[in-house]
Design a protein around this motif. Structure first.
Motif, PDB file in Angstrom:
ATOM      1  N   GLY A   2       0.815  -1.205   0.000  1.00 34.68           N
ATOM      2  CA  GLY A   2       0.000   0.000   0.000  1.00 34.68           C
ATOM      3  C   GLY A   2       0.850   1.257   0.000  1.00 34.68           C
ATOM      4  N   VAL A  29      -4.465   1.003  -4.098  1.00 41.15           N
ATOM      5  CA  VAL A  29      -5.062  -0.227  -3.565  1.00 41.15           C
ATOM      6  C   VAL A  29      -5.508  -1.169  -4.668  1.00 41.15           C
ATOM      7  CG1 VAL A  29      -5.722   0.824  -1.373  1.00 41.15           C
ATOM      8  CG2 VAL A  29      -7.338   0.879  -3.280  1.00 41.15           C
ATOM      9  N   GLN A  34      -5.013  -0.456   2.705  1.00 39.62           N
ATOM     10  CA  GLN A  34      -5.612   0.865   2.493  1.00 39.62           C
ATOM     11  C   GLN A  34      -4.973   1.910   3.406  1.00 39.62           C
ATOM     12  OE1 GLN A  34      -9.976   2.645   1.793  1.00 39.62           O
ATOM     13  NE2 GLN A  34      -9.769   1.605   3.740  1.00 39.62           N
ATOM     14  N   ALA A  90      -1.711   2.892   1.987  1.00 36.88           N
ATOM     15  CA  ALA A  90      -1.824   3.720   0.783  1.00 36.88           C
ATOM     16  C   ALA A  90      -1.988   5.194   1.097  1.00 36.88           C
ATOM     17  CB  ALA A  90      -2.987   3.240  -0.075  1.00 36.88           C
TER      18      ALA A  90
END
Length: 432
Positions: free
Chosen positions: A338, A352, A378, A381
């Motif tokens: 991520g 993602v 996530q 990210a």
């Protein structure tokens, strides 16, 4: 099609895509061109290259459909003034004494109810300028609060990034939203703490930074009531959470409630419009929401194409071997992927979709649960997704009338907010 491309070809394709994005080529074309070049130099024939790119793009169609559905909610919340009303209510309620908390919380909630993070910052920015100019808060502190709050809201929202990572790991978006809630709270706390420490550092915001257009947009008298503004997001959240709550509490009737976000988000939006007595604007609002989703959808298709290159290569296998060789726990591949993809693409959604499609199988092979993989990827990210080769950097700079140098000074603090959420998510799901 039984073909495995060389890992180095996938890396070259990815590097080319990043280089083209940095050169300001349209992101979708950059991703697709990187995929094509990677396939060709990796040994794929022209027909096989077409098959790889098409298969990769087809793999994201489920995400695309749900993202388009999310556009209805986003359009309604933004165009009706509901998001603006909610933001103003939060700031007015908490007052100037808790100005930084109220601004960060407002951006978090606006983003959490389905508004894109750059748009959430744009909505709250005029309010931040008004408040900040009265009590002398610097632009640096204000954007740390807004961006940090937005990042926290973005991982618990029915936004494209949540939908994409949920689809990538084949879990419900609501499961990712619930699983990200505690990391989001830590992210909010980090943003508020950092912004508080920075409130007197740098140039203080003034009303001159507001401009005429935002002031006109923020005419509070034209906004809907708070209660009617809350109908759409509250309905969406309740319906999305019914199945996960039923599974946790073993309530059979709720466990059988398996209505997809594709249905829930437009339905909640229509109910919200009716509550605000703006049903006659449904065509205009949905058109506006769709227009905002077009770029996201195109980027997802490009990311799917590049993901097809990576999954067809042995790059994921080589990365797993590298992780094992250096002694890093394989379960950490989700947040690491991520972070790396976020930095490469400067987009949470693109990060993602690339991370889950390219490394999903490898991540799950280490025994990581799909929900844990989705939540940690996530969160990762959001660490370095605010770099200058992405739109978010420039949109947020414009929202507070910042120079390039001023905007760059915000990046390290945004990094700390994203890193806080990633560390918390990793500790929760991959360590303890």
């Amino acid at each position: 099609m039984n073909i495995t491309l060389a890992w180095w070809a996938a890396l070259i394709g990815l590097a080319l895509a990043i280089a083209l994005i940095l050169k300001k080529l349209n992101t979708t074309y950059a991703l697709m061109l990187g995929a094509i070049v990677g396939c060709l130099i990796g040994g794929a024939s022209l027909p096989d290259t077409v098959k790889i790119v098409v298969a990769g793009s087809q793999s994201v169609m489920g995400t695309v459909v749900r993202v388009l559905a999310a556009g209805v909610l986003a359009g309604v919340m933004m165009e009706s003034g509901a998001a603006n009303r909610i933001a103003r209510a939060i700031v007015d309620k908490l007052g100037e004494r808790l100005a930084i908390l109220s601004l960060a919380l407002a951006t978090m909630i606006i983003c959490a109810v389905g508004v894109f993070i750059p748009v959430a910052v744009l909505i709250v920015a005029p309010i931040a300028i008004e408040v900040g100019s009265r009590i002398g808060i610097s632009k640096l502190a204000l954007l740390v609060a807004l961006s940090g709050g937005g990042k926290a809201g973005n991982i618990i929202s029915p936004n494209p990034n949540t939908i994409a990572v949920a689809s990538g790991f084949k879990v419900q978006p609501s499961a990712v939203m619930i699983g990200s809630f505690i990391p989001a709270l830590f992210g909010l706390a980090a943003a508020v703490l950092l912004a508080t420490l920075l409130q007197h550092k740098g140039r203080v915001v003034t009303m001159a930074d507001l401009g005429e257009e935002p002031a006109k947009q923020d005419d509070a008298k034209a906004l809907p009531s708070l209660s009617s503004s809350l109908v759409a997001p509250v309905t969406a959240v309740i319906l999305l959470l019914l199945n996960p709550v039923g599974s946790v509490l073993h309530i059979a009737i709720l466990e059988k409630f398996q209505i997809d976000a594709m249905y829930i988000l437009p339905l909640a939006s229509i109910l919200g419009l009716l509550a605000m007595k703006q049903g006659k604007h449904i065509l205009d609002f949905t058109k506006a929401g769709l227009n905002r989703m077009v770029d996201v959808v195109l980027i997802l298709i490009g990311a799917g194409a590049l993901g097809g290159l990576i999954t067809t290569s042995d790059l994921p296998k080589q990365i797993v071997n590298l992780i094992n060789a250096v002694g890093v726990p394989g379960s950490f591949l989700a947040p690491i992927a991520g972070i790396l993809m976020g930095a490469a693409t400067a987009s949470t959604s693109t990060a993602v979709i690339l991370g889950s499609s390219s490394f999903g199988a490898s991540i799950l092979s280490f025994g990581v649960s799909p929900v844990a993989a989705a939540v940690t990827m996530q969160a990762g990210a959001t660490v370095i997704d605010q770099l200058p080769h992405g739109n978010y950097f420039h949109v947020t700079a414009k929202s507070l009338n910042m120079t390039l140098g001023e905007r760059m000074k915000v990046v390290p603090y945004e990094f700390l907010v994203g890193l806080t959420m990633t560390v918390v998510a990793t500790l929760m799901y991959l360590v303890f």
